[in-house]
Design a protein around this motif. Structure first.
Motif, PDB file in Angstrom:
ATOM      1  N   THR A  56       6.404  94.106  80.878  1.00  0.00           N
ATOM      2  CA  THR A  56       5.777  94.027  82.194  1.00  0.00           C
ATOM      3  C   THR A  56       4.492  94.849  82.159  1.00  0.00           C
ATOM      4  O   THR A  56       4.499  95.983  81.708  1.00  0.00           O
ATOM      5  N   ARG A  57       3.412  94.244  82.629  1.00  0.00           N
ATOM      6  CA  ARG A  57       2.119  94.925  82.672  1.00  0.00           C
ATOM      7  C   ARG A  57       1.771  95.206  84.124  1.00  0.00           C
ATOM      8  O   ARG A  57       1.891  94.327  84.972  1.00  0.00           O
ATOM      9  N   MET A  58       1.362  96.431  84.409  1.00  0.00           N
ATOM     10  CA  MET A  58       0.861  96.704  85.763  1.00  0.00           C
ATOM     11  C   MET A  58      -0.635  96.966  85.655  1.00  0.00           C
ATOM     12  O   MET A  58      -1.079  97.844  84.916  1.00  0.00           O
ATOM     13  N   GLU A 127       8.436  97.378  78.189  1.00  0.00           N
ATOM     14  CA  GLU A 127       7.198  98.044  78.614  1.00  0.00           C
ATOM     15  C   GLU A 127       5.955  97.276  78.176  1.00  0.00           C
ATOM     16  O   GLU A 127       5.965  96.598  77.163  1.00  0.00           O
ATOM     17  N   ASP A 128       4.915  97.431  78.957  1.00  0.00           N
ATOM     18  CA  ASP A 128       3.579  97.029  78.514  1.00  0.00           C
ATOM     19  C   ASP A 128       2.604  97.997  79.201  1.00  0.00           C
ATOM     20  O   ASP A 128       3.030  99.037  79.729  1.00  0.00           O
ATOM     21  N   VAL A 129       1.343  97.638  79.215  1.00  0.00           N
ATOM     22  CA  VAL A 129       0.328  98.532  79.791  1.00  0.00           C
ATOM     23  C   VAL A 129       0.723  98.919  81.225  1.00  0.00           C
ATOM     24  O   VAL A 129       1.101  98.064  82.027  1.00  0.00           O
ATOM     25  N   VAL A 162       6.233 102.043  66.790  1.00  0.00           N
ATOM     26  CA  VAL A 162       6.608 100.966  65.849  1.00  0.00           C
ATOM     27  C   VAL A 162       5.533  99.880  65.856  1.00  0.00           C
ATOM     28  O   VAL A 162       5.169  99.333  64.808  1.00  0.00           O
ATOM     29  N   THR A 163       4.988  99.593  67.043  1.00  0.00           N
ATOM     30  CA  THR A 163       3.877  98.639  67.119  1.00  0.00           C
ATOM     31  C   THR A 163       2.720  99.132  66.250  1.00  0.00           C
ATOM     32  O   THR A 163       2.128  98.365  65.471  1.00  0.00           O
ATOM     33  N   ALA A 164       2.419 100.422  66.382  1.00  0.00           N
ATOM     34  CA  ALA A 164       1.308 100.997  65.612  1.00  0.00           C
ATOM     35  C   ALA A 164       1.571 100.878  64.109  1.00  0.00           C
ATOM     36  O   ALA A 164       0.656 100.584  63.330  1.00  0.00           O
ATOM     37  N   GLY A 195      -4.613 104.640  73.632  1.00  0.00           N
ATOM     38  CA  GLY A 195      -3.432 104.875  74.454  1.00  0.00           C
ATOM     39  C   GLY A 195      -2.218 105.078  73.559  1.00  0.00           C
ATOM     40  O   GLY A 195      -2.314 105.634  72.465  1.00  0.00           O
ATOM     41  N   HIS A 196      -1.086 104.577  74.011  1.00  0.00           N
ATOM     42  CA  HIS A 196       0.177 104.789  73.277  1.00  0.00           C
ATOM     43  C   HIS A 196       0.099 104.277  71.840  1.00  0.00           C
ATOM     44  O   HIS A 196       0.458 104.971  70.902  1.00  0.00           O
ATOM     45  N   VAL A 197      -0.353 103.044  71.673  1.00  0.00           N
ATOM     46  CA  VAL A 197      -0.412 102.461  70.319  1.00  0.00           C
ATOM     47  C   VAL A 197      -1.613 103.010  69.564  1.00  0.00           C
ATOM     48  O   VAL A 197      -1.508 103.400  68.397  1.00  0.00           O
ATOM     49  N   GLY A 198      -2.778 103.019  70.252  1.00  0.00           N
ATOM     50  CA  GLY A 198      -4.014 103.450  69.599  1.00  0.00           C
ATOM     51  C   GLY A 198      -3.882 104.818  68.963  1.00  0.00           C
ATOM     52  O   GLY A 198      -4.266 105.013  67.806  1.00  0.00           O
ATOM     53  N   ASN A 215     -13.003 104.899  70.701  1.00  0.00           N
ATOM     54  CA  ASN A 215     -13.666 104.384  71.900  1.00  0.00           C
ATOM     55  C   ASN A 215     -12.616 104.181  72.987  1.00  0.00           C
ATOM     56  O   ASN A 215     -11.535 103.658  72.717  1.00  0.00           O
ATOM     57  N   ASP A 216     -12.912 104.653  74.187  1.00  0.00           N
ATOM     58  CA  ASP A 216     -11.987 104.464  75.317  1.00  0.00           C
ATOM     59  C   ASP A 216     -12.785 104.674  76.596  1.00  0.00           C
ATOM     60  O   ASP A 216     -13.844 105.298  76.581  1.00  0.00           O
ATOM     61  N   ILE A 217     -12.247 104.134  77.702  1.00  0.00           N
ATOM     62  CA  ILE A 217     -12.941 104.353  78.976  1.00  0.00           C
ATOM     63  C   ILE A 217     -12.523 105.703  79.576  1.00  0.00           C
ATOM     64  O   ILE A 217     -13.143 106.177  80.515  1.00  0.00           O
ATOM     65  N   CYS A 250      -7.411  97.922  70.461  1.00  0.00           N
ATOM     66  CA  CYS A 250      -6.106  98.407  70.943  1.00  0.00           C
ATOM     67  C   CYS A 250      -6.147  98.696  72.438  1.00  0.00           C
ATOM     68  O   CYS A 250      -5.429  99.572  72.934  1.00  0.00           O
ATOM     69  N   ALA A 251      -7.041  97.993  73.160  1.00  0.00           N
ATOM     70  CA  ALA A 251      -7.107  98.183  74.619  1.00  0.00           C
ATOM     71  C   ALA A 251      -6.591  96.908  75.285  1.00  0.00           C
ATOM     72  O   ALA A 251      -5.392  96.644  75.257  1.00  0.00           O
ATOM     73  N   LEU A 252      -7.505  96.111  75.802  1.00  0.00           N
ATOM     74  CA  LEU A 252      -7.071  94.868  76.446  1.00  0.00           C
ATOM     75  C   LEU A 252      -7.576  93.658  75.654  1.00  0.00           C
ATOM     76  O   LEU A 252      -8.320  93.803  74.680  1.00  0.00           O
ATOM     77  N   ALA A 273      -4.083  94.936  70.514  1.00  0.00           N
ATOM     78  CA  ALA A 273      -4.218  94.240  71.797  1.00  0.00           C
ATOM     79  C   ALA A 273      -3.724  92.795  71.703  1.00  0.00           C
ATOM     80  O   ALA A 273      -3.855  92.149  70.662  1.00  0.00           O
ATOM     81  N   ASN A 274      -3.152  92.319  72.801  1.00  0.00           N
ATOM     82  CA  ASN A 274      -2.699  90.918  72.850  1.00  0.00           C
ATOM     83  C   ASN A 274      -3.876  90.022  73.211  1.00  0.00           C
ATOM     84  O   ASN A 274      -4.764  90.423  73.948  1.00  0.00           O
ATOM     85  N   ASN A 275      -3.864  88.815  72.692  1.00  0.00           N
ATOM     86  CA  ASN A 275      -4.889  87.809  73.038  1.00  0.00           C
ATOM     87  C   ASN A 275      -6.319  88.310  72.823  1.00  0.00           C
ATOM     88  O   ASN A 275      -7.148  88.294  73.730  1.00  0.00           O
TER      89      ASN A 275
END
Ligand code: NAD
Length: 366
Positions: A56-58, A127-129, A162-164, A195-198, A215-217, A250-252, A273-275
């Motif tokens: 689930t992404r919020m 979990e997701d973002v 584990v994703t990382a 973030g978590h994976v990055g 790089n991150d915002i 590894c963001a969006l 990142a997905n997609n």
């Protein structure tokens, strides 16, 4: 008067089934709750291989159509991710519209859990973002159809490390294919989104001696991690022209598009990142034409789903890491196949996943 039943042409032009990202999804569930302010969409793309599992992404979407488009794309991606990873799972995903920092609360999560529960296990969340293990623990009190819960209550814990690890394996394989070595020492790697994976990925690659650019915002996070890992920082959105060997998104999603591919100097792309491809066909081909080795996102970021699948299938930590490590070999196989068939690696991975789904469909129809 025209017929009230829509024909195929009408469907293609209609606002719901005609959505650009609509790809024969089995079911879309709109969840609305006035009391908690919950507005969520659950997308179930395909359940041929098993229940549709996906996080689930919020996120604060600009509008509802953007949220719908995202859930359609993400749930479809999960179908192919599980299929290529050999898991008996279908593809699903959910999005909650809102700011996770200010609008997420326990009541909202409980209400969302009730919606998930109403699907009787056809959709299983994680979990997701914008989600934390704690949120999954809250949901677990309402429904068993949630994974990624705390280890203390029998879960597999946070899937991000584990994703990382899987992304790290995929990056090494892509580097071997394109740069002739899987050693990342001295390679200039841009990690976009720490973030978590990055962050976990940054740890793997700095341990190996890569020259990392972050790089991150989130500027405070940039400052913190650049000190922690002795890494350089690139501010802003204009990072694609940097002199780098590897780009790790590894963001969006959708960061690989007409504009950025034209600017990119990297020789390898491997990230969580997905997609990542704004348009799978067009941008996959543009990367191929430019000679950039793109490790398909849905293949190399499967560590997280492999991790949570343990909660459904009952296998242990050792098996999780073995299957995740296997991403290295699969990525190499995919590059080999793509080269042999003169297709994009994304297409090669997609075709293998699709043939597994087709085979199962045939068995079920027997
Ligand atoms: P996260 O929310 O912990 O981290 C995302 C990071 O990206 C944040 O630090 C955020 O500030 C940054 N960010 C957002 N927009 C940005 C932009 N425009 N430019 C630069 N940075 C930006 O998320 P995560 O769990 O680390 O996941 C990262 C990506 O990997 C997501 O696309 C997610 O869907 C995908 N993914 C995650 C998992 C997992 O196990 N967590 C599994 C598979 C795929």
């Amino acid at each position: 008067m025209t017929s009230e039943i829509l024909d195929q042409k009408d469907l293609k032009n209609s606002k719901v089934f005609g959505q650009l990202s609509f790809d024969n999804h089995e079911q879309i569930v709109f969840c609305n709750d006035e009391d908690t302010g919950l507005k969520a969409i659950i997308g179930i793309h395909n359940t041929t291989l098993g229940p549709a599992l996906g996080g689930t992404r919020m996120w604060q979407y600009k509008n509802e159509w953007e949220a719908l488009n995202d859930v359609l794309r993400l749930s479809r991606g999960m179908t192919y991710k599980s299929a290529i990873s050999g898991l008996n799972l279908g593809g699903g995903k959910a999005v909650i519209i809102g700011d996770a920092k200010t609008q997420k609360n326990d009541n909202l999560m409980r209400r969302f859990a009730e919606f998930v529960h109403s699907l009787s296990g056809k959709y299983i969340t994680a979990e997701d973002v914008g989600m934390e293990t704690r949120d999954m623990d809250i949901m677990r009190k309402i429904t068993p159809h949630v994974t990624g819960v705390s280890e203390s209550i029998g879960g597999s814990g946070n899937p991000s490390p584990v994703t990382a690890y899987g992304v790290y394996m995929g990056m090494k394989a892509a580097s071997k294919h394109k740069l002739g070595t899987d050693k990342l020492e001295g390679k200039k790697i841009l990690v976009q989104g720490i973030g978590h994976v990055g962050e976990a990925l940054v740890k793997y690659i700095t341990d190996e001696g890569a020259e990392v650019i972050l790089n991150d915002i989130n500027e405070s996070r940039l400052e913190e991690l650049s000190k922690k890992y002795n890494a350089k920082v690139a501010l802003g959105n204009d990072v694609y022209e940097l002199d780098i060997d590897i780009y790790a998104p590894c963001a969006l999603g959708a960061t690989l598009n007409d504009k950025t591919i034209n600017q990119l100097n990297a020789k390898v792309i491997a990230g969580a990142a997905n997609n990542q491809l704004e348009n799978e066909i067009r941008h996959g081909k543009l990367l191929k034409d430019k000679g950039i080795a793109y490790a398909p996102d849905f293949l190399i970021n499967a560590g997280g789903i492999i991790n949570v699948y343990a909660e459904v299938s009952g296998y242990g930590k050792e098996e999780i890491m073995k299957r995740t490590e296997n991403i290295y070999d699969t990525t190499l196989d995919i590059f080999y196949l793509a080269q042999k068939e003169n297709i994009t690696p994304h297409r090669a991975a997609f075709d293998i996943a699709q043939s597994r789904i087709n085979k199962r469909k045939k068995e079920l129809n027997k």
